[in-house]
Design an enzyme around this catalytic site. Structure first.
Site, PDB file in Angstrom:
ATOM      1  N   HIS B 350       0.841  -1.211   0.000  1.00 41.33           N
ATOM      2  CA  HIS B 350       0.000   0.000   0.000  1.00 41.33           C
ATOM      3  C   HIS B 350       0.872   1.257   0.000  1.00 41.33           C
ATOM      4  O   HIS B 350       0.693   2.158  -0.831  1.00 41.33           O
ATOM      5  CB  HIS B 350      -0.888  -0.034   1.250  1.00 41.33           C
ATOM      6  N   GLU B 351       1.841   1.301   0.926  1.00 42.05           N
ATOM      7  CA  GLU B 351       2.661   2.521   1.026  1.00 42.05           C
ATOM      8  C   GLU B 351       3.540   2.688  -0.213  1.00 42.05           C
ATOM      9  O   GLU B 351       3.713   3.795  -0.721  1.00 42.05           O
ATOM     10  CB  GLU B 351       3.527   2.477   2.293  1.00 42.05           C
ATOM     11  N   HIS B 354       1.607   4.216  -2.952  1.00 42.70           N
ATOM     12  CA  HIS B 354       1.464   5.670  -2.842  1.00 42.70           C
ATOM     13  C   HIS B 354       2.580   6.376  -3.592  1.00 42.70           C
ATOM     14  O   HIS B 354       2.375   7.407  -4.232  1.00 42.70           O
ATOM     15  CB  HIS B 354       1.497   6.103  -1.372  1.00 42.70           C
ATOM     16  N   GLU B 374      -5.975   6.801  -2.240  1.00 40.64           N
ATOM     17  CA  GLU B 374      -5.967   5.797  -1.176  1.00 40.64           C
ATOM     18  C   GLU B 374      -6.449   4.443  -1.713  1.00 40.64           C
ATOM     19  O   GLU B 374      -5.895   3.383  -1.372  1.00 40.64           O
ATOM     20  CB  GLU B 374      -6.866   6.282  -0.037  1.00 40.64           C
ATOM     21  N   HIS B 446      -9.630   7.769   3.577  1.00 42.70           N
ATOM     22  CA  HIS B 446      -9.577   6.337   3.888  1.00 42.70           C
ATOM     23  C   HIS B 446     -10.968   5.708   3.892  1.00 42.70           C
ATOM     24  O   HIS B 446     -11.108   4.494   3.822  1.00 42.70           O
ATOM     25  CB  HIS B 446      -8.896   6.117   5.233  1.00 42.70           C
TER      26      HIS B 446
END
Lengths: 188, 1256
Positions: B350-351, B354, B374, B446
């Site tokens: 996920h990070e 980004h 997100e 989120h």
């Protein structure tokens, strides 16, 4: 057409009888008549006097102008005139706004003092003055008017019109009694 | 506009050629200052040789926020697309009022920092579109907002603001990681938008990944967590530091065997095996994600160029989160306390993702774009999990097994025993919606990511037709089949990297995914339909392909009439519905009509044909359908035959916006190559011509070509101009000219020149921008000629000028005060100007700015017999100097307005603004009438409807310059500053005072003025509205209203005003000063300055804004008698009335007295005796009383007479007495005891005569 003929025939008959006169019983009384006009004869006077205004008068309405003596000046006058209320009524002269019309003392002006009232009993209280200043008196000074009461007065009935009381204010400020000559008034 | 570089072989490079075409669209001609440009920031060429160029849009070098786009060109050059077309010409003054340091101060205050930022914040000047969400489908039946599909709304810019984008890292002092993004108004200092820019897993968790193979490198102790095969990614130990800028220590190990597979024990070594475990998870996750992108999607690392990233673990103490930070290009993980260490595979993916989003679409991390940002990380993080676990991280396919459709489920603890998010059913988390709605943009990103996560799940795995299933959507009741994870991943990745841009919305995402699916699988493919279905399942578009319509509407137009008010008619049809009709006269926009999405629209527009020239014209109507397809009607010619008409087109500049339903046409009648015509500070409306304001040598102009008819008898040019200048008043340095030029551009005549000497009345270094003045010029000399009407501004070279007003804030360097938004009381505040305040403003560089609006050239071809229409908008003020307002219009021009008060001419104005200051003290108190007579050049006269107004000059205002409109003139302002607020309803600029700020210890801020309170004042009140807000929590300061002696010593603090909390606090103060009547005092408003610690940190104190401080007194109004009762002698029985007229401060009371004794009940202004009798004779007076005292009238005597009217004493009262009376009648001659003096007043006059006549 038929009815006209008949009426005309009777009338001619009646005339013939009357003209024939004499013999044959009492004549029938004349038919009763009521006055329909006022006949006024001006007085013969050079002082204050009431004169018929022939222009404004009609058979049933008498218009009188109060004329003063010539050669004199005055500030005004007041009067109480009486006429038989059973026979005549005080009415406004033509074009006047009251029972008395001011004809000489600053008529309609700021210094005019004018009043005219029927106080009942046939009494007309009238006054025409200037507050100050005199005018020649030998002219119509005031105007009044009467009418004949309808169907109330037999023809040829005299109607008295008299001055009860009056006074004048001379150009010197003197109050003098008013002597007013009135004419003969007859209901015709 | 299209020019190939010399020697370039265009045939070999069709794509760049087309790109050049696109970029030429609004990079308009030579400009003295660089205006609008599109700047390519990256170009990617696909295997099929299609080219995708990402560009950003700038105006004079300032980036447009969310204004980036992508141009797509195919190899054959026959087609190009423009993803998310940006807004065309954006005209805006890009000179900020605030400096970046001032903006950082504001941000610091907003964050309530006590110390410096963790890392020097990134500050960028940007242009921010002000977006308005428009209901795209207003056709019947109208849907309520919550029932709208995303395709039924659109956002359109309604304006632009110059702002600073600040990305501030902070939180170290609070023991947390925080990055907050701000958009701060570059003029007013207001925070336009604020969001958490920490791209995290939200409340993320962590999980061990079992025994994994790590890619390490030799070094240090023997081995280190450096992945040389993947760009050199390194995993670092933060060792509980909260310092976001810290690089961290590279993990090293002797035996290359890392970790113990156990949750980190708090307080333990971060480098021992237990402490290494977090690094193992993070390092493994990073390499798995890198491989996912590389092997499945062909992407080389985060930025596609193989740039290594850093993965930092053990951030802070028990930090329950993980984040990506653009600035650091790194991933950071906390140890967790409620969660396990936040290094689970999906969270690392996920990070990492980004970072990919940052390097590609750059989705802004707020609103719908933030939700898509997100969601992209959730989607790709999940696919990393499937790839790494289902395919063991091998191959080029994302399998459908090995992973799960929840986020962070491995981070759960007894304290948080469920996943963070559920992609297949987002609402299971209790906060995320399952489908798009109009409110989604306002959710935390989120939560807002939920629908996109679900959409992706449906695309990959399908949707159930079983309505009760968690995998079913009510928007897609029939369900759908999924494409599998691999295809879905590729579609979304291509959408992300090829079609999404920073401000993309869900609707954009649908189109991006559709385009990606078409690219990958072909038009009409099942994959394309699956994309439609998946988005339809979250209420974004429909399965039928609505929104993909390519059929334009049909449209036709007609014109009825040839003079006066005429009618334009339009008919349009469209298969999906007609959304908008735009009317163009001679290709210049005159009106925009939304028509509600009808399949067949019949519309009409009544149009004043006198607003355009006589002669031949054409009407064109542009029809736009619901999905943006556009059709121009065949132009319809028409003729006009007015005798009076407007020759200029678009003189009000309100043709402005480019965004009417996607009609990207400007249709300007003005030649305006550098964007002079812009939104900003108009006289009326929204648009004006904004010339210069650069502060250095420059020339800026606009013009319009006009043909003045030979038959014109009148040609009157009128316009409104405001000049703002910082130039000193010594000579005309900067000029604004009205010129007549030949069509070749040669100057034929300069009709008028204005300069900095004509500047706004306010000698302030901030544009007043609401001080327009009307000017008239005669152009009849050019009848029969075609000329160019030019408006041209020029500035001279930059040169420092002294500050207009002295600095009042002592050292240390002051900090800017805070301008509050005033509540909407009796005015509409539209904009605020300048936090800076003169005290901190360092003068200028000699700039002048010329604002032009409402330009008109009226032509008259026959004798003018039409009178002007005139009216008053009221009288402002009720005592002292008041403003008489006037307004009106004429078929040519109003050349004079006379102001008559109660029929008396009190003044005239010959040009706008028509407002006459009038000293009402020449009027009596009470009601009056204002009548306006307006005249035109032919002498026609228009008369206004009389307007009543009331004056009461028993009141007066004692303070000088109460509204600070002359800065701090007459005030002593210590540590106070100024700011300006403009109102659309009045031409005035509201100037307000606000307390200053200092670095270091707060100082007293005192605003004071000496004043003498009249001894006889019946009221004396200090009144002022205030706006205040405490920056300290709890509030620790207050505004004090003090009375001081002239020597400054405090005599009394009359009131103290303090806000109850940190909310903005508004009110109206009123303090009586009656106790100080007859005294010289100083009124003082006292508060402390704001203060900021010398080393930086949170701002403390109470910010106070004052608008108008007035001391209103009412003159002593003891009772007085204006008209006394009059004596009289009356006959008995006469009604007698005694009256008095009195004045004074009310209420007044009355008491009549007879012979000094109060008459019971006789308490009115008049006393009536119905029938006077001798008993009523006496002396009458009245006592008039109010709260201040009493006054007794003079005495009036009543005599009741017994009158002898019988002046001739004959016993009767009749006309005969008149002669006796008149004999004595002598008005004006005093008499004594004359019998004719009936009323016994000493005179024989008309009064007596009247008495007598009444009795006759």
């Amino acid at each position: 057409m038929l009815r006209v003929k008949s009426t005309l025939g009777c009338l001619l008959l009646a005339l013939a009888v009357a003209c024939g006169g004499g013999g044959g019983g009492n004549p029938p009384p004349p038919p009763p008549t009521t006055a329909t006009a006022l006949a006024y004869t001006d007085p013969v006077s050079t002082g204050y006097r009431l004169l018929r205004n022939a222009t404004l008068s009609t058979p049933s309405r008498l218009v009188l102008d109060l004329v003063g003596p010539s050669g004199l000046n005055g500030q005004g006058l007041a009067f109480i005139l009486t006429a038989d209320p059973a026979k005549v009524s005080w009415v406004q002269p033509p074009s006047a706004t009251g029972l008395v019309q001011n004809l000489a003392f600053d008529p309609g002006g700021a210094s005019q003092v004018l009043t005219g009232a029927d106080k009942g009993g046939g009494a007309l209280h009238g006054a025409v003055f200037r507050k100050a200043g005199a005018v020649p008196l030998g002219q119509p000074l005031a105007r009044i008017s009467l009418t004949l009461k309808a169907n109330a007065v037999p023809a040829n009935t005299p109607v008295g019109i008299t001055l009860t009381e009056g006074n004048t204010l001379s150009d010197t400020g003197t109050v003098l009694p008013l002597t007013l000559a009135t004419g003969t008034l007859v209901a015709k | 506009m299209l020019r190939a570089r010399p020697g370039q072989d265009q045939s070999k490079h069709p794509a760049p050629l087309l790109l050049g075409l696109i970029l030429a669209v609004s990079s308009t001609g030579p400009a003295l200052r660089a205006a609008q440009q599109k700047k390519v920031v990256s170009v990617r060429r696909d295997a099929d040789e299609s080219t995708h160029a990402r560009f950003i849009q700038t105006v004079r070098g300032v980036r447009v926020w969310g204004g980036d786009g992508i141009s797509h060109a195919r190899r054959d050059g026959n087609e190009f697309l423009l993803t998310q077309p940006v807004g065309g010409d954006i005209t805006l003054n890009t000179s900020p009022t605030l400096t970046s340091s001032e903006v950082l101060w504001i941000v610091s205050e907003a964050l309530q920092l006590r110390g410096p930022f963790d890392v020097a914040p990134k500050v960028e000047l940007v242009i921010v579109p002000e977006l308005e969400r428009v209901h795209r489908d207003t056709g019947a039946p109208v849907k309520p907002g919550q029932a709208l599909n995303a395709i039924e709304v659109m956002e359109k810019p309604v304006g632009f603001r110059l702002a600073y984008h600040v990305q501030a890292a902070h939180g170290r002092e609070q023991g947390e990681a925080a990055i907050t993004g701000f958009l701060v108004d570059a003029h007013g200092g207001g925070i336009l938008q604020r969001w958490s820019a920490l791209e995290t897993t939200g409340t993320g968790l962590s999980q061990h990944s079992g025994t994994v193979t790590l890619s390490t490198a030799p070094g240090g102790l023997g081995h280190e967590l450096r992945d040389l095969g993947r760009g050199g990614n390194a995993t670092l130990d933060m060792n509980h530091s909260w310092d976001m800028a810290l690089n961290g220590s590279l993990y090293q190990d002797a035996d290359d065997t890392w970790g113990d597979g156990q949750q980190y024990l708090p307080g333990g070594s971060t480098t021992a095996p237990n402490g290494q475990t977090a690094a193992v998870d993070a390092h493994f996750g990073t390499q798995a994600t890198w491989d996912f992108f590389g092997q499945v999607l062909g992407r080389n690392g985060i930025d596609g160029a193989g740039t290594p990233t850093r993965t930092r673990v053990h951030f802070g103490d028990n930090y329950d989160n993980a984040f990506w930070w653009d600035e650091c290009f790194c991933l950071t993980f906390g140890d967790g306390s409620k969660f396990k260490t936040l290094t689970s595979l999906d969270v690392v993916g996920h990070e990492f993702s980004h970072g990919v989003t940052f390097a590609t679409a750059g989705l802004i991390y707020s609103g719908e774009s933030g939700s898509l940002n997100e969601a992209t990380s959730d989607i790709l993080g999940t696919m990393v999990e499937f790839y790494a676990r289902g395919a063991n991280g091998k191959g080029a396919v994302v399998p459908d097994t090995g992973g799960n459709w929840t986020i962070g489920e491995q981070l759960s603890t007894p304290a948080f025993d469920h996943p963070l998010r559920y992609m297949y059913k987002p609402s299971l988390d209790g906060g995320s919606p399952d489908a798009w709605s109009t409110s989604l943009a306002y959710l935390d990103v989120h939560f807002g990511s939920g629908p996109m996560n679900r959409c992706f799940y449906f695309l990959a795995q399908g949707a159930s037709p079983n309505a009760a299933s968690a995998y079913a959507s009510s928007y897609l009741p029939g369900g759908m089949s999924g494409l599998g994870n691999d295809k879905a991943t590729r579609i979304w990745y291509r959408a992300l990297t090829t079609y999404l841009t920073s401000a993309s919305t869900y609707l954009h995402a649908r189109m991006a995914a559709l385009r990606a699916a078409i690219d990958l699988y072909g038009q009409g493919s099942a994959e394309v339909q699956a994309v439609r279905n998946a988005f339809a399942a979250i209420n974004v578009g429909y399965t039928s392909g609505d929104g993909d319509d390519l059929t334009p509407p049909t449209v036709s137009a007609t014109v009825v009439g040839n003079s006066g008010v005429i009618e334009f008619n339009a008919q349009a049809q469209d298969n999906k519905g007609v959304a908008l009709l735009v009317y163009l006269v001679d290709q210049h926009k005159v009106a925009t009509h939304p028509v509600g999405g009808q399949a067949s629209a019949i519309d009409s527009l009544t149009f004043d044909s006198r607003s355009i020239p006589k002669g031949s014209h054409t009407l064109t109507v542009i029809a736009t359908d619901l999905v943006g397809n556009v059709t121009y009607s065949t132009p319809v010619p028409f003729q006009l035959s007015n005798s009076f008409y407007e020759l200029l087109l678009q003189g009000d500049f309100e043709f402005g916006s480019l965004y009417d339903g996607g009609v990207d046409k400007r249709h300007s009648a003005w030649v305006d190559p550098i964007g002079i015509i812009s939104q900003g500070w108009p006289y009326l409306g929204w648009w004006s011509g904004d010339f210069c304001g650069v502060g250095d040598t420059n020339t800026q102009s606009i013009y319009q070509t006009v043909t003045i008819p030979s038959e014109a008898r009148s040609a009157i040019l009128s316009f409104w101009l405001e000049v703002f200048s910082q130039e000193p008043d010594d000579r005309a340095r900067d000029t604004f000219q009205v010129q007549i030029r030949a069509t070749t551009g040669e100057i034929l005549e300069t009709l008028a020149t204005y300069s900095n000497l004509d500047r706004s009345r306010l000698p302030i270094p901030i544009p007043a921008k609401k001080d327009y003045r009307q000017h008239f010029l005669d152009l009849s000399a050019y009848r029969g000629k075609t000329v160019q009407l030019w408006f041209e501004g020029r500035e001279d070279a930059a040169h420092p000028v002294p500050a207009v007003l002295p600095r009042t804030v002592p050292q240390p360097p002051p900090v800017s005060p805070v301008l509050l938004s005033w509540p909407d009381q009796d005015r509409q505040i539209t904009r605020s100007e300048a936090v800076s305040g003169v005290s901190v403003y360092p003068g200028g560089v000699g700039l002048s700015e010329f604002l032009l609006d409402n330009v008109s050239l009226k032509i008259g071809e026959i004798a003018d017999t039409e009178p002007p229409t005139v009216w008053s908008n009221g009288v402002r003020g009720a005592f002292g100097v008041v403003d008489l307002t006037a307004d009106g219009h004429d078929n040519l021009a109003i050349t004079r307005i006379d102001y008559l008060v109660d029929g008396v001419l009190v003044g005239s104005t010959t040009a706008g603004p028509h407002t006459l200051s009038f000293d009402s003290r020449s009027l009596t108190n009470g009601n009056h009438l204002l009548v306006l007579n307006a005249f035109d050049a032919a002498g026609n006269k228009g008369i206004s409807t009389p307007m009543g107004f009331s004056i009461d000059n028993t009141f007066s205002q004692l303070l000088k310059n109460p509204g600070f409109e002359a800065a701090f003139s007459d005030w002593t302002a210590t540590n106070w500053n100024l700011a300006w607020i403009a109102s659309i309803y009045t031409p005035e600029v509201e100037t307000i005072a606000l307390n200053g700020g200092v670095v270091g210890t707060a100082l007293p801020a005192t605003l004071s003025q000496p004043v003498f309170i009249p001894a006889g004042a019946s009221t004396a009140a200090l009144k002022f509205p205030y706006a205040m807000q405490s920056l300290s929590n709890p509030p620790d300061d207050s505004l004090k209203v003090q009375v001081r002696d002239p020597d400054g010593s405090v005599r009394a603090t009359l009131t103290t005003i303090a806000p109850p909390n940190t909310d903005a606090y508004y009110g109206q103060a009123e303090v009586s000063l009656m106790d100080y009547r007859g005294q010289d005092i100083v009124v003082a408003l006292v508060v402390n300055t704001l203060s900021m610690p010398a080393g930086g940190g949170a701002i403390k104190g109470l910010t106070v804004n004052l608008d108008k401080v007035e001391l209103v007194v009412q003159a002593s109004q003891f009772p007085s008698i204006l008209s006394q009762p009059a004596s009289c002698s009356v006959p008995s029985g006469t009604q007698v009335t005694f009256s008095v007229v009195a004045a004074g401060t009310g209420p007044l009371s009355y008491q009549w007295r007879k012979d000094g004794v109060d008459l019971p009940g006789a308490q009115a202004a008049s006393l009536v005796i119905p029938s006077a009798a001798s008993r009523d004779e006496g002396s009458y007076q009245v006592l008039v009383t109010n709260s201040l005292g009493s006054v007794l009238s003079t005495a009036a005597t009543l005599r009741v007479l017994t009158i002898v009217y019988d002046l001739n004493a004959d016993g009767a009262v009749n006309v005969l007495d008149l002669a006796w009376f008149l004999k004595r009648y002598a008005p004006g001659v005093a008499v004594t005891n004359s019998p004719a003096d009936l009323n016994a007043d000493g005179f024989v006059d008309d009064a007596d005569l009247a008495l007598l006549m009444a009795r006759l």
